[in-house]
Design an enzyme around this catalytic site. Structure first.
Site, PDB file in Angstrom:
ATOM      1  N   LYS A 272       0.825  -1.216   0.000  1.00  0.00           N
ATOM      2  CA  LYS A 272       0.000   0.000   0.000  1.00  0.00           C
ATOM      3  C   LYS A 272       0.850   1.253   0.000  1.00  0.00           C
ATOM      4  O   LYS A 272       0.471   2.248  -0.604  1.00  0.00           O
ATOM      5  CB  LYS A 272      -0.972   0.000   1.185  1.00  0.00           C
ATOM      6  CG  LYS A 272      -2.138  -0.938   0.967  1.00  0.00           C
ATOM      7  CD  LYS A 272      -3.316  -0.572   1.829  1.00  0.00           C
ATOM      8  CE  LYS A 272      -4.462  -1.533   1.571  1.00  0.00           C
ATOM      9  NZ  LYS A 272      -5.542  -1.402   2.550  1.00  0.00           N
TER      10      LYS A 272
ATOM     11  N   LYS B 186      -2.869 -10.508  -6.882  1.00  0.00           N
ATOM     12  CA  LYS B 186      -4.104 -10.816  -6.140  1.00  0.00           C
ATOM     13  C   LYS B 186      -5.288 -10.023  -6.697  1.00  0.00           C
ATOM     14  O   LYS B 186      -5.126  -8.865  -7.075  1.00  0.00           O
ATOM     15  CB  LYS B 186      -3.861 -10.426  -4.676  1.00  0.00           C
ATOM     16  CG  LYS B 186      -4.953 -10.778  -3.724  1.00  0.00           C
ATOM     17  CD  LYS B 186      -4.716 -10.145  -2.353  1.00  0.00           C
ATOM     18  CE  LYS B 186      -5.114  -8.690  -2.326  1.00  0.00           C
ATOM     19  NZ  LYS B 186      -5.260  -8.091  -0.995  1.00  0.00           N
TER      20      LYS B 186
ATOM     21  N   LYS C 268     -10.230  -5.423  -4.457  1.00  0.00           N
ATOM     22  CA  LYS C 268     -11.429  -4.620  -4.685  1.00  0.00           C
ATOM     23  C   LYS C 268     -11.101  -3.206  -5.140  1.00  0.00           C
ATOM     24  O   LYS C 268     -11.932  -2.540  -5.740  1.00  0.00           O
ATOM     25  CB  LYS C 268     -12.369  -4.631  -3.471  1.00  0.00           C
ATOM     26  CG  LYS C 268     -11.789  -4.216  -2.131  1.00  0.00           C
ATOM     27  CD  LYS C 268     -12.883  -4.129  -1.077  1.00  0.00           C
ATOM     28  CE  LYS C 268     -12.688  -4.980   0.148  1.00  0.00           C
ATOM     29  NZ  LYS C 268     -11.524  -4.654   1.005  1.00  0.00           N
TER      30      LYS C 268
END
Ligand code: TYM
Length: 331
Positions: free
Chosen positions: A115, A197, A200
């Protein structure tokens, strides 16, 4: 354990519309514990703000995530379903746990590294201490099992380390939780890049299948999924795209890889992709129908949210008082 019952706890961030990764890795498995465990399933809105959110969208997705919990089969009378920010004990315990969590440990977290690379302009302290808040979520309820996808395993392991570290100083303060991952579906990959991965918050809509995508969209996305130049449906090294589609199909149907290989023997990728798309759409249809009904009844959802928060707060306060007492706070 709470009142002689084992405890299941998990959470999902309302940071985007949920995908079949969230469904197969976590949500679909939550109801499994309802009968034999005391279950807490939380919508973790405080975690979501470690990345900038549009307030109206965060609000909408928070309610929708709670509605999805119910639509996926979690009976609010048998499970405690609530929103994290409604139970202030999470933030309070998080602070305390921060003081037992090491800088080095947090620096090693994969999610933090990913992130902070993706949001280089906003590497805030919350993003860094995110796992201490997650540990607080889990430890507040004396949790035994945490049903999650593979990407959260590292955070649950850190939670275990924090709990064990504190228990060494203050014996038996926390139950040490176990992460539980599904056999098939613990790591669903992106349809556009099967080495990554499925997430969302992916900007490429073709990379993700959302729980609420309509049937045609689901089938179209699977038809476009990246595969390879081979033609044979088999699970093998170097066939990331097909391996991912087989995993999705296995997770939805319960079939083994061998059974799937036999089912599609002599048939091409086109047939296989259509079967995966149709199976996925068929299985999500009842969830979507239930979700629609629930969202039409705002008052019901609000009442469930409030009931869940009251229940959760009751148990959370018990653990928090015990912790504060042990630490030497005047309570
Ligand atoms: P989040 O919101 O990213 O994801 C929710 C759950 O979905 C799983 N998951 C996946 N499983 C398989 N394949 C994928 N591609 C995939 N993507 C997501 C995640 O593993 C997770 O189980 N930090 C957590 C939220 C959280 C939490 C907790 C979880 C906060 N507190 C306490 C458990 C217990 C997160 O970001 O999940």
């Amino acid at each position: 354990m709470l009142n002689d019952r084992k405890v299941s706890f998990s959470g999902i961030q309302p940071s985007g519309n949920l995908t079949i990764g969230n469904y197969l890795g976590a949500l679909k498995n939550f109801p499994y514990y309802t009968e034999n465990y005391k279950c807490f399933y939380c919508v973790v809105d405080m975690h979501a703000i470690t990345v900038r959110q549009v307030p109206a969208e965060l609000r909408r997705r928070t309610s929708e995530t709670l509605a999805l919990y119910i639509a996926c089969g979690l009976d609010p009378d048998k499970n405690t379903l609530y929103v994290q920010s409604h139970v202030p004990a999470h933030a309070e315990l998080a602070w305390i746990l921060n003081c037992f969590t090491m800088f080095g440990e947090l620096s090693r977290m994969t999610q933090f590294k990913d992130k902070s690379a993706r949001h280089a302009d906003n590497i805030n302290a919350g993003l860094f201490t995110y796992p201490a808040l997650m540990a607080a979520d889990i430890l507040l309820y004396q949790t035994d099992v945490v049903p999650i996808g593979a990407d959260q395993k590292q955070h649950v392991e850190l939670t275990r380390n924090i709990a064990e570290r504190i228990n060494q100083i203050y014996p038996d303060l926390f139950t040490v939780p176990e992460p539980i991952m599904p056999q098939a579906g613990a790591k669903i990959m992106s349809l556009a890049d099967p080495t990554k991965k499925m997430s969302k918050s992916d900007e490429n809509e073709n990379a993700v299948v959302r729980i609420l995508d309509d049937r045609d969209t689901i089938i179209r996305k699977f038809r476009r999924a990246v595969t390879d130049s081979d033609t044979c449906v088999r699970f093998a090294e170097g066939k990331d795209g097909i391996n991912n589609l087989m995993t999705i199909y296995a997770a939805f149907t319960g079939k083994s890889m061998e059974e799937i290989e036999r089912e599609f023997e002599g048939r091409g990728y086109g047939d296989f992709k259509l079967a995966v798309g149709e199976t996925c759409a068929d299985q999500l249809a009842p969830v979507q129908a239930e979700f629609k009904k629930l969202c039409a009844d705002k008052a019901y959802l609000e009442a469930q949210m409030k009931k869940g928060a009251d229940e959760a707060a009751y148990y959370a306060r018990k653990t928090l008082s015990k912790v504060k007492k042990k630490l030497g706070f005047i309570i």
